[in-house]
Structure formats: structure tokens, C-alpha cells
Design a protein around this motif. Structure first.
Motif, PDB file in Angstrom:
ATOM      1  N   LEU A   1       0.846  -1.196   0.000  1.00 64.17           N
ATOM      2  CA  LEU A   1       0.000   0.000   0.000  1.00 64.17           C
ATOM      3  C   LEU A   1       0.879   1.243   0.000  1.00 64.17           C
ATOM      4  CD1 LEU A   1      -3.009   0.997   0.341  1.00 64.17           C
ATOM      5  CD2 LEU A   1      -2.431   1.265   2.754  1.00 64.17           C
ATOM      6  N   SER A   2       0.506   2.239  -0.758  1.00 61.09           N
ATOM      7  CA  SER A   2       1.322   3.449  -0.799  1.00 61.09           C
ATOM      8  C   SER A   2       1.257   4.176   0.538  1.00 61.09           C
ATOM      9  CB  SER A   2       0.859   4.388  -1.914  1.00 61.09           C
ATOM     10  OG  SER A   2      -0.363   4.994  -1.587  1.00 61.09           O
ATOM     11  N   ALA A   3       2.381   4.774   0.919  1.00 63.56           N
ATOM     12  CA  ALA A   3       2.452   5.494   2.188  1.00 63.56           C
ATOM     13  C   ALA A   3       1.449   6.638   2.226  1.00 63.56           C
ATOM     14  CB  ALA A   3       3.866   6.018   2.411  1.00 63.56           C
ATOM     15  N   ILE A   4       1.305   7.363   1.139  1.00 63.97           N
ATOM     16  CA  ILE A   4       0.419   8.527   1.149  1.00 63.97           C
ATOM     17  C   ILE A   4      -1.039   8.109   1.345  1.00 63.97           C
ATOM     18  CG2 ILE A   4       0.114   8.647  -1.368  1.00 63.97           C
ATOM     19  CD1 ILE A   4       0.433  11.606   1.122  1.00 63.97           C
ATOM     20  N   SER A   5      -1.418   6.927   0.821  1.00 61.36           N
ATOM     21  CA  SER A   5      -2.789   6.445   1.020  1.00 61.36           C
ATOM     22  C   SER A   5      -3.074   6.226   2.498  1.00 61.36           C
ATOM     23  CB  SER A   5      -3.016   5.137   0.255  1.00 61.36           C
ATOM     24  OG  SER A   5      -2.885   5.336  -1.127  1.00 61.36           O
ATOM     25  N   LEU A   6      -2.103   5.649   3.204  1.00 63.89           N
ATOM     26  CA  LEU A   6      -2.266   5.418   4.636  1.00 63.89           C
ATOM     27  C   LEU A   6      -2.278   6.736   5.409  1.00 63.89           C
ATOM     28  CD1 LEU A   6      -2.411   3.643   7.145  1.00 63.89           C
ATOM     29  CD2 LEU A   6       0.088   3.390   7.012  1.00 63.89           C
TER      30      LEU A   6
END
Length: 201
Positions: free
Chosen positions: A127-132
Motif C-alpha cells: 500500500l502506498s504510504a500517502i494512502s495510509l
């Protein structure tokens, strides 16, 4: 050279020369994946570490591994989760990538311990860091990972956590992001930045 900010621009000029053509463009997004964003509970804090690998990996490359040892990384995670659990918050922990058995055995044991708590959320490394970050209330990163900068860019409270006070608080690698040192200061930072969310619990 395309860089995120003045700190990176200064670094490039020191390394390449003052005549280097440098343009500050803000965060340069990483690639994303098709991994579905999990539904996070309220009062979730995104936690980003640097997972320690087996000692043989460092030795083979003659790398300095004073900071990213199991002792430091494990305390990083345990201090943060203890502080969050004590105020009824959740820790959404995302490792940088899946490296399997190359990760240090002591680190894997710590993850197994944390997974016993319903307030610890292991996030798929794909999962992309920015999504989290966008779904979280705040961001705690291990020095000096770029996720702290992404948190600041997303207008989230964002901090580096140094569990053993190994770093200088004014280290230029922090890019102006606060370095919180030790569990007492970590607790104070969380109280100051999650006060509204804690009161809703």
C-alpha cells in the motif's frame, strides 16, 4: 536535479557543486499499487519504521548499522504502540517492503507480539504510504524516512521518533520536522496533537 525542498537542494549543491541546476518541486510521489486501502478506525496513527535485516546482510556490505538495529527499531515500535494503546488509539504500522526471512528474527518476534493486540494494525507493505497517511490522524516516522515529509505535506501532525536519543534535535536531515526523543516526550507530543480525538473516545 528535481528535489523536494530546500534541505535537499542544499545537499545536492554540496555534493555536486554550487552550479548544479536544482529545482524544488515538492514531494515526488512514489508508485502506487492496486492494494485496497483498509478501513481504519478513528484515532489511528500511521507508523513507519525501517525494518532491521539479519546481521549478515550488513556485514556482507560493510554497512554501518548503528541506528537500524533490532534494539532500536523494536523500541521504536514498542514505545509508540504502548503510548497509543494507553490513550485508546490505534497504530497502523506499514513496513517499507516485504523482505521475508531477510528481516531480523528479533524484529519478527516483536511483530508477532504486537499482532496480539487489536489496536495494532499491520498494513500491507504494498500500500502506498500517502494512502495510509491520508486516512490517519497523525504520522510517526523513524529518522529519517520520507514519510514524515509526506505527512507534513498532507497537513497531518508529523514527527520523527528517536527512542534512545541518538540524534541531534537540529539534524538537518530532519528537514525541519520535529525529532521527539524518548517515551515521555512522545506521550506529550501525542497528547498535544491528538487531544481532540482522545476526548472523543
Amino acid at each position: 536535479y528535481l528535489v523536494w525542498d530546500k534541505g535537499q537542494a542544499d545537499f545536492v549543491r554540496r555534493a555536486v557543486g554550487v552550479d548544479a541546476k536544482v529545482e524544488m518541486v515538492g514531494p515526488i510521489w512514489f508508485s502506487d499499487s492496486a492494494v485496497e486501502q483498509p478501513c481504519l478506525p478513528l484515532r489511528t496513527v500511521a507508523v513507519f519504521d525501517v525494518q532491521p535485516v539479519r546481521n549478515s546482510f550488513y556485514q556482507a556490505l560493510a554497512l554501518d548499522f548503528d541506528l537500524y538495529t533490532p534494539a532500536v527499531v523494536n523500541k521504536f515500535l514498542l514505545d509508540i504502540t504502548d503510548a497509543l494503546f494507553n490513550i485508546d488509539c490505534y497504530a497502523a504500522h506499514k513496513r517499507k517492503r516485504e523482505i521475508g526471512r531477510q528481516s531480523h528474527p528479533q524484529f519478527r518476534l516483536t511483530l508477532k507480539l504486537l499482532e496480539r493486540s487489536e489496536r495494532y494494525l499491520a498494513i500491507d507493505p504494498e500500500l502506498s504510504a500517502i494512502s495510509l497517511i491520508q486516512k490517519s490522524e497523525a504520522v510517526i516516522s523513524m529518522p529519517f524516512t520520507s514519510t514524515a515529509l509526506l505527512g507534513r505535506e498532507a497537513n497531518k501532525p508529523s514527527v520523527y521518533y528517536d527512542p534512545f536519543c541518538l540524534l541531534d534535535k537540529d539534524d538537518p536531515a530532519a528537514h525541519g520536522i520535529l525529532i521527539v526523543q524518548g517515551p515521555i516526550d512522545l506521550g506529550k507530543w501525542l497528547a498535544n496533537n491528538l487531544a481532540d480525538k482522545i476526548s472523543e473516545a
